[in-house]
Write a protein that holds these residues in place. Structure first.
Motif, PDB file in Angstrom:
ATOM      1  N   GLU A 241      81.761 132.630  39.838  1.00  8.15           N
ATOM      2  CA  GLU A 241      82.097 133.332  38.604  1.00  8.15           C
ATOM      3  C   GLU A 241      81.971 132.412  37.394  1.00  8.15           C
ATOM      4  O   GLU A 241      82.118 131.192  37.502  1.00  8.15           O
ATOM      5  N   GLY A 242      81.746 133.035  36.238  1.00 11.82           N
ATOM      6  CA  GLY A 242      81.668 132.250  35.011  1.00 11.82           C
ATOM      7  C   GLY A 242      82.933 131.451  34.764  1.00 11.82           C
ATOM      8  O   GLY A 242      82.876 130.302  34.307  1.00 11.82           O
ATOM      9  N   ARG A 243      84.085 132.037  35.049  1.00 15.06           N
ATOM     10  CA  ARG A 243      85.339 131.318  34.807  1.00 15.06           C
ATOM     11  C   ARG A 243      85.482 130.100  35.711  1.00 15.06           C
ATOM     12  O   ARG A 243      86.127 129.123  35.335  1.00 15.06           O
ATOM     13  N   GLU A 244      84.873 130.128  36.899  1.00 13.68           N
ATOM     14  CA  GLU A 244      84.893 128.951  37.760  1.00 13.68           C
ATOM     15  C   GLU A 244      84.074 127.819  37.154  1.00 13.68           C
ATOM     16  O   GLU A 244      84.500 126.657  37.162  1.00 13.68           O
ATOM     17  N   SER A 245      82.895 128.152  36.632  1.00 10.06           N
ATOM     18  CA  SER A 245      82.060 127.129  36.013  1.00 10.06           C
ATOM     19  C   SER A 245      82.725 126.562  34.768  1.00 10.06           C
ATOM     20  O   SER A 245      82.670 125.345  34.522  1.00 10.06           O
TER      21      SER A 245
END
Length: 306
Positions: A241-245
Motif C-alpha cells: 500500500e501507499g501508506r506502507e511506502s
C-alpha cells in the motif's frame, strides 16, 4: 506450499518450520530461480509443469493485447488438483493483507491488480473447494493477517535466502531480456522490495542483495513517488500500500545511514511537505489483524507476527 521465488513464500516456509508443520515446496513452471529457492528451503519439493498455448503468441503477433493474467488464480486451481491427486490436506499461499488493497479507483469502482491474491478471492475459492471438491481441503494464506512491511521484517531474520531470492518479475518473462543478477533495479517490484526491506535489514546487507543503492539514484524518483502515491497512482504491480511506502520512507529519513541518500532527502524536502501528516506509522502497520482463513492448527502462527 507454493514457492514463487520471492520473499513472501520463503517467510511462510520458515514459519511452518518453526511451527513444526510438515510441508512440501511446490512450484508451477520451469523457472531455475524458483527451483533454487525451493531447494534452499530444505523441504521436500514437487514441480508441476505448465505450457502456454502457442496460439497466444500468434495472437500477440497479430496485435492482440496480453492483458493482466491472474496467475495466482490459475496456480490455485492447478494446486487444488495436485492436492487431491497427491493427498495433501492444505494449500497454503503467502498472500499478505496488503494484496486486498485496490490499486486505484476508476469510475467509482475499486480496481485491484492483485485481486486473486486478496482476501475476497481467498474466501470465495476456499468455500467453493470445500463445497465442490473436498470438504476437508484447506485453501488459505499464511500471511493474510499481516502487511507487506511485517513480512519484510520477518524476512530480515533469515539471511540464508539472500543470494537466491528475487521479487523482480522480469526474471519470469517468456520473451525479452531478463536481469543478469536477479534484480533489474528499475521496476516497481524492485523499488518496493528495496524500500520495504530497508527499515529492517542492515544497509550493507541490502546493498549486497541488490548490488546497488536504489534510494541514492535521483533518476528513480518517479518510481518511488508512485509507490508512495505521490503525484501518481500505485503501480499495477504486486506491491504494498501507499501508506506502507510512505511509512518506510519516513522511518529511513530518521536514520543516519539513510537520510542523506538522494531519494530519502528528497522525501523530506519535497514529498513530506506536500502530503502532510502520514496516515499510518511503521508500528501500526506491523500489527497483525484478525482477518484470515487459517485453520485452527495453523492459527498459532499468528503469534510470530507480534
Amino acid at each position: 506450499m507454493p514457492i514463487g521465488g520471492g520473499k513472501d513464500s520463503l517467510v511462510s516456509v520458515e514459519l511452518l518450520k518453526r511451527h513444526g508443520e510438515d510441508a512440501t515446496a511446490v512450484w508451477v513452471g520451469n523457472s531455475p530461480l524458483i527451483a533454487a529457492c525451493a531447494a534452499r528451503t530444505g523441504l521436500p519439493t514437487r514441480n508441476i509443469e505448465r505450457q502456454l498455448a502457442p496460439e497466444l503468441f500468434e495472437y500477440n503477433k497479430l496485435g492482440a493485447y496480453n492483458g493482466h493474467i491472474p496467475v495466482t488464480a490459475i496456480n490455485s486451481a492447478i494446486l487444488a488438483v495436485a492436492a487431491v491427486l497427491y493427498d495433501f490436506d492444505s494449500i497454503v499461499f503467502s498472500n499478505e493483507r496488503s494484496a486486498s488493497s485496490a490499486t486505484l479507483e476508476y469510475d467509482g469502482q475499486p480496481v485491484n491488480h492483485q485481486w486473486s491474491k486478496g482476501w475476497e478471492f481467498e474466501q470465495r475459492l476456499a468455500a467453493w473447494l470445500r463445497t465442490h471438491v473436498a470438504a476437508d481441503l484447506n485453501y488459505t494464506s499464511l500471511l493474510r493477517p499481516v502487511s507487506e512491511l511485517a513480512v519484510t521484517r520477518l524476512f530480515a531474520q533469515h539471511s540464508r535466502y539472500d543470494d537466491v531470492f528475487s521479487s523482480c518479475n522480469r526474471n519470469f518473462r517468456i520473451l525479452g531480456p531478463r536481469p543478469a543478477d536477479r534484480w533489474c533495479g528499475q521496476c516497481p517490484k524492485c523499488h518496493f522490495v528495496f524500500l520495504a526491506l530497508a527499515p529492517f535489514v542492515p544497509k550493507p546487507r541490502l546493498l549486497s542483495i541488490f548490488g546497488r543503492n536504489l534510494l541514492d539514484d535521483e533518476s528513480q524518483a518517479p518510481g518511488f513517488d508512485a509507490l508512495m502515491e505521490f503525484a501518481a497512482h500505485k503501480p499495477f504491480e504486486c506491491v504494498g500500500e501507499g501508506r506502507e511506502s510512505r511509512a518506510a520512507m519516513l522511518a529511513l529519513s530518521q536514520r543516519p545511514e539513510w537520510r542523506e541518500d538522494a531519494l530519502v532527502a528528497r522525501f523530506v524536502d519535497v514529498v513530506l511537505p506536500q502530503i502532510g501528516p502520514l496516515d499510518a506509522d511503521l508500528a501500526s502497520l506491523l500489527a497483525p489483524s484478525a482477518e484470515h482463513g487459517l485453520p485452527p492448527r495453523l492459527a498459532g502462527i499468528i503469534d510470530a507476527f507480534g
